[in-house]
Scaffold this motif. Structure first.
Motif, PDB file in Angstrom:
ATOM      1  N   LEU A  18     -51.726  15.838  27.797  1.00  0.00           N
ATOM      2  CA  LEU A  18     -52.895  16.292  26.462  1.00  0.00           C
ATOM      3  C   LEU A  18     -54.342  15.710  26.600  1.00  0.00           C
ATOM      4  CD1 LEU A  18     -50.541  16.393  23.370  1.00  0.00           C
ATOM      5  CD2 LEU A  18     -51.619  18.315  24.644  1.00  0.00           C
ATOM      6  N   PRO A  19     -55.289  16.640  26.712  1.00  0.00           N
ATOM      7  CA  PRO A  19     -56.675  15.847  26.763  1.00  0.00           C
ATOM      8  C   PRO A  19     -56.913  14.880  25.937  1.00  0.00           C
ATOM      9  CG  PRO A  19     -56.893  17.979  25.846  1.00  0.00           C
ATOM     10  CD  PRO A  19     -55.354  17.934  25.985  1.00  0.00           C
ATOM     11  N   MET A  51     -45.550  28.665  18.447  1.00  0.00           N
ATOM     12  CA  MET A  51     -46.874  29.175  18.679  1.00  0.00           C
ATOM     13  C   MET A  51     -47.126  29.512  19.883  1.00  0.00           C
ATOM     14  SD  MET A  51     -50.266  26.891  18.923  1.00  0.00           S
ATOM     15  CE  MET A  51     -49.521  26.506  20.784  1.00  0.00           C
ATOM     16  N   ARG A  52     -46.753  28.704  20.893  1.00  0.00           N
ATOM     17  CA  ARG A  52     -46.987  29.108  22.506  1.00  0.00           C
ATOM     18  C   ARG A  52     -46.527  30.403  22.905  1.00  0.00           C
ATOM     19  NH1 ARG A  52     -48.994  30.653  26.163  1.00  0.00           N
ATOM     20  NH2 ARG A  52     -49.949  29.567  28.095  1.00  0.00           N
TER      21      ARG A  52
ATOM     22  N   LEU B  29     -56.006  20.006  20.534  1.00  0.00           N
ATOM     23  CA  LEU B  29     -54.997  19.769  21.421  1.00  0.00           C
ATOM     24  C   LEU B  29     -54.172  21.121  21.536  1.00  0.00           C
ATOM     25  CD1 LEU B  29     -53.671  16.241  20.451  1.00  0.00           C
ATOM     26  CD2 LEU B  29     -54.978  16.844  22.177  1.00  0.00           C
ATOM     27  N   VAL B  30     -53.923  21.760  20.572  1.00  0.00           N
ATOM     28  CA  VAL B  30     -53.200  22.897  20.353  1.00  0.00           C
ATOM     29  C   VAL B  30     -53.804  24.056  21.089  1.00  0.00           C
ATOM     30  CG1 VAL B  30     -52.661  24.590  18.939  1.00  0.00           C
ATOM     31  CG2 VAL B  30     -52.258  22.376  18.402  1.00  0.00           C
ATOM     32  N   LEU B  31     -55.139  24.237  21.205  1.00  0.00           N
ATOM     33  CA  LEU B  31     -56.035  25.386  21.887  1.00  0.00           C
ATOM     34  C   LEU B  31     -55.905  24.933  23.494  1.00  0.00           C
ATOM     35  CD1 LEU B  31     -59.229  25.995  19.903  1.00  0.00           C
ATOM     36  CD2 LEU B  31     -57.203  27.167  20.048  1.00  0.00           C
ATOM     37  N   LEU B  33     -53.244  23.499  25.003  1.00  0.00           N
ATOM     38  CA  LEU B  33     -51.772  23.845  25.093  1.00  0.00           C
ATOM     39  C   LEU B  33     -52.033  25.574  25.548  1.00  0.00           C
ATOM     40  CD1 LEU B  33     -49.367  21.815  22.995  1.00  0.00           C
ATOM     41  CD2 LEU B  33     -49.714  21.922  25.285  1.00  0.00           C
TER      42      LEU B  33
END
Lengths: 206, 206
Positions: A18-19, A51-52, B29-31, B33
């Motif tokens: 993750l960034p 979500m994904r 983080l979610v965006l 992904l």
């Protein structure tokens, strides 16, 4: 780092993808999950996957949504003749928070950036041009970041829709409310003088 | 924050439950992904769940492990008569990285901290005392953080094993290698003078 467990190593590796999260932070987060009830990890892992897999984008404005047409586009009290062009959902959320805007949005999904390999066709520019062609749009507000990429994207879109009868504007650049002049950069300060507004306007918006 | 999607909101909520991660970071983080291939989220989510469900603790030293007895405890070339008492797996990894220690470990799983509701019975102190009672241990090295909680934990364990024939030591407190004296706090500097070592020793370890 030398791990005593492959499972741990794998989890740390995936989290560190993750960034902005390095291996040490990833290890801290993973060890935290180990100390919490098993259900917390289950919920996290399920929420991410659900979500994904299931998230949609609004067919009209391309914003993230659970349904085909998002709540903003579906809201009959919104002014359909104004479209605010933004980069991603965070910008939509930021503008919605101000409660100053009652039009619709168009989410580009990024900015034109040759350095990062993002061209016009990776964004939803075509669909925006189609909307303008449809003739229902009176004004486009460009609300992209004030960077080289943002300006390029604005200009690219502007060139595509120049021929049509649509007003275009950009959000005002200027000194942030609460900021002191002496710390402002000269470009911003210069623009804020060129684009000065009648004093009565500033009374209204506060 | 007002989300346009329940799925997104839920994912952001669960990520923001991790320590040091707020709602804004969680959203970022979610965006991220969402922009990556679906497989990345799958791998992350699977790695976390698999780790949480299947990870074990070594039956001997309580370190995190994939098997019942960890590699360190299983290693015949390790000196079984010395046990280094640490808080968690990160300390084991840090000490292993120095390549200076060839004994075994005992992972307490925390420090005694009445403020956080952690008492002696929440840690693996009993199992450590049993090991010492067994008579196979010649030396215990306390390698806990140099805080009030660490000192309390050291002292508690010391009181439990005082009666047995075992040497106890703590890792040396002193000026870090590369640090300048003038910036050291007086307690550390004071201890480093009290616990000075023969100059020949410092030649050996470098």
């Amino acid at each position: 780092m030398d791990f005593s467990s492959k499972l741990l190593e794998n989890a740390v590796y995936e989290v560190s993808q993750l960034p902005g999260i390095g291996k040490r932070t990833a290890l801290r987060l993973v060890l935290h999950l180990l100390r919490q009830p098993q259900e917390q990890t289950q919920r996290l892992s399920f929420a991410l996957q659900e979500m994904r897999d299931q998230i949609k984008h609004c067919k009209n404005c391309h914003n993230i949504s659970d349904v085909d047409i998002c709540d903003i586009c579906n809201n009959p009290s919104r002014d359909r003749s104004i479209i605010c062009v933004v980069e991603d959902i965070r910008d939509v959320m930021a503008i919605e928070n101000t409660s100053q805007y009652r039009g619709l949005y168009h989410v580009l999904g990024g900015k034109i950036s040759p350095m990062e390999g993002v061209g016009p066709h990776d964004l939803t520019i075509n669909s925006l041009v189609e909307k303008v062609k449809g003739g229902q749009v009176a004004e486009l507000i460009f609300a992209l970041s004030s960077t080289m990429e943002g300006d390029t994207t604005n200009f690219y879109i502007y060139k595509q829709i120049e021929a049509f009868d649509v007003k275009t504007s950009t959000i005002a650049r200027g000194i942030a409310v609460g900021d002191e002049l002496e710390y402002a950069d000269e470009v911003t300060l210069g623009r804020s003088i060129l684009n000065r507004v009648p004093f009565e306007n500033s009374l209204k918006s506060s």
